[in-house]
Design a protein around this motif. Structure first.
Motif, PDB file in Angstrom:
ATOM      1  N   LEU A  93      85.394  78.650  36.265  1.00 40.47           N
ATOM      2  CA  LEU A  93      85.994  77.575  37.081  1.00 40.47           C
ATOM      3  C   LEU A  93      86.048  77.971  38.551  1.00 40.47           C
ATOM      4  O   LEU A  93      85.760  77.157  39.432  1.00 40.47           O
ATOM      5  N   GLN A  94      86.422  79.222  38.809  1.00 33.82           N
ATOM      6  CA  GLN A  94      86.501  79.682  40.198  1.00 33.82           C
ATOM      7  C   GLN A  94      85.113  79.709  40.835  1.00 33.82           C
ATOM      8  O   GLN A  94      84.956  79.344  42.004  1.00 33.82           O
ATOM      9  N   ASP A  95      84.103  80.139  40.053  1.00 34.16           N
ATOM     10  CA  ASP A  95      82.730  80.129  40.585  1.00 34.16           C
ATOM     11  C   ASP A  95      82.294  78.706  40.904  1.00 34.16           C
ATOM     12  O   ASP A  95      81.717  78.447  41.968  1.00 34.16           O
ATOM     13  N   ASN A  96      82.561  77.780  39.980  1.00 36.79           N
ATOM     14  CA  ASN A  96      82.228  76.374  40.227  1.00 36.79           C
ATOM     15  C   ASN A  96      82.966  75.837  41.439  1.00 36.79           C
ATOM     16  O   ASN A  96      82.412  75.077  42.238  1.00 36.79           O
ATOM     17  N   MET A  97      84.227  76.235  41.580  1.00 34.95           N
ATOM     18  CA  MET A  97      85.024  75.780  42.727  1.00 34.95           C
ATOM     19  C   MET A  97      84.411  76.284  44.035  1.00 34.95           C
ATOM     20  O   MET A  97      84.279  75.519  45.000  1.00 34.95           O
ATOM     21  N   LYS A  98      84.011  77.560  44.064  1.00 36.63           N
ATOM     22  CA  LYS A  98      83.398  78.114  45.281  1.00 36.63           C
ATOM     23  C   LYS A  98      82.109  77.359  45.625  1.00 36.63           C
ATOM     24  O   LYS A  98      81.867  77.043  46.795  1.00 36.63           O
ATOM     25  N   ILE A  99      81.303  77.088  44.605  1.00 37.16           N
ATOM     26  CA  ILE A  99      80.042  76.363  44.836  1.00 37.16           C
ATOM     27  C   ILE A  99      80.341  74.963  45.361  1.00 37.16           C
ATOM     28  O   ILE A  99      79.715  74.499  46.331  1.00 37.16           O
ATOM     29  N   ARG A 100      81.300  74.286  44.755  1.00 35.61           N
ATOM     30  CA  ARG A 100      81.641  72.933  45.205  1.00 35.61           C
ATOM     31  C   ARG A 100      82.192  72.938  46.632  1.00 35.61           C
ATOM     32  O   ARG A 100      81.894  72.034  47.419  1.00 35.61           O
ATOM     33  N   ILE A 101      83.002  73.935  46.953  1.00 31.72           N
ATOM     34  CA  ILE A 101      83.543  74.028  48.318  1.00 31.72           C
ATOM     35  C   ILE A 101      82.409  74.253  49.312  1.00 31.72           C
ATOM     36  O   ILE A 101      82.364  73.638  50.386  1.00 31.72           O
ATOM     37  N   GLU A 102      81.468  75.116  48.930  1.00 37.28           N
ATOM     38  CA  GLU A 102      80.329  75.389  49.809  1.00 37.28           C
ATOM     39  C   GLU A 102      79.485  74.125  50.002  1.00 37.28           C
ATOM     40  O   GLU A 102      79.117  73.779  51.137  1.00 37.28           O
ATOM     41  N   VAL A 103      79.205  73.424  48.909  1.00 39.30           N
ATOM     42  CA  VAL A 103      78.417  72.185  48.994  1.00 39.30           C
ATOM     43  C   VAL A 103      79.168  71.145  49.817  1.00 39.30           C
ATOM     44  O   VAL A 103      78.571  70.454  50.660  1.00 39.30           O
ATOM     45  N   ALA A 104      80.481  71.040  49.601  1.00 45.75           N
ATOM     46  CA  ALA A 104      81.280  70.071  50.362  1.00 45.75           C
ATOM     47  C   ALA A 104      81.274  70.416  51.850  1.00 45.75           C
ATOM     48  O   ALA A 104      81.210  69.519  52.701  1.00 45.75           O
ATOM     49  N   GLY A 105      81.318  71.714  52.174  1.00 50.45           N
ATOM     50  CA  GLY A 105      81.258  72.135  53.581  1.00 50.45           C
ATOM     51  C   GLY A 105      79.933  71.761  54.220  1.00 50.45           C
ATOM     52  O   GLY A 105      79.885  71.265  55.364  1.00 50.45           O
ATOM     53  N   ILE A 106      78.844  71.996  53.490  1.00 52.53           N
ATOM     54  CA  ILE A 106      77.513  71.643  54.004  1.00 52.53           C
ATOM     55  C   ILE A 106      77.406  70.130  54.182  1.00 52.53           C
ATOM     56  O   ILE A 106      76.908  69.641  55.206  1.00 52.53           O
ATOM     57  N   LEU A 107      77.872  69.385  53.197  1.00 44.21           N
ATOM     58  CA  LEU A 107      77.846  67.917  53.274  1.00 44.21           C
ATOM     59  C   LEU A 107      78.672  67.432  54.461  1.00 44.21           C
ATOM     60  O   LEU A 107      78.245  66.537  55.211  1.00 44.21           O
TER      61      LEU A 107
END
Length: 142
Positions: A93-107
């Motif tokens: 879950l934490q790995d998925n959260m980090k990926i989503r945060i990174e994608v959201a930052g790029i977006l």
């Protein structure tokens, strides 16, 4: 196979032998014995049934308490952060959260750049429109 004659049985001509009296007297004794045996066996079955029921309830209660202890132990491990059943999914879950945060930052960054480009395009269009309007108005006045 020849039929066997039991004492007290009819000899086949409708005449009852003298053993009938013994059998009818013995029949009531036999009935009493069977009734007594039947009562004893039903008492035995009832005792065994209630004994089995007590054992079943005791085992069920023991199983329940063991399960509660197991759940409490797992909960203590989760609270202390040692439970592998908890830590594995938590890590994912934490790995998925980090990926989503990174994608959201790029977006977010791309949307900000897109808004800046639209602003610059609108500003340039307005400036050009102003120049053309000014130029046309100077031509009309000349």
């Amino acid at each position: 196979m020849p039929s066997m004659k039991v004492e007290g049985d009819s000899d086949g001509d409708g005449d009852m032998s003298g053993g009938d009296t013994e059998r009818s007297g013995g029949s009531s004794a036999l009935t009493a014995r069977l009734t007594r045996d039947s009562d004893d066996s039903s008492e035995f079955v009832q005792n065994n049934g209630s004994n089995l029921e007590r054992q079943f309830n005791a085992l069920r209660e023991q199983l329940y308490h063991e399960r509660v202890k197991q759940v409490e132990h797992q909960l203590a491990e989760v609270r202390s952060g040692r439970s592998q059943e908890y830590l594995g999914p938590l890590r994912r879950l934490q790995d998925n959260m980090k990926i989503r945060i990174e994608v959201a930052g790029i977006l977010k960054q791309m949307r900000i750049e897109n808004i800046k480009h639209k602003y610059e395009a609108e500003e340039q269009a307005a400036h050009q429109h102003f120049k053309v309007s000014y130029y046309l108005s100077t031509l009309k006045s000349a």
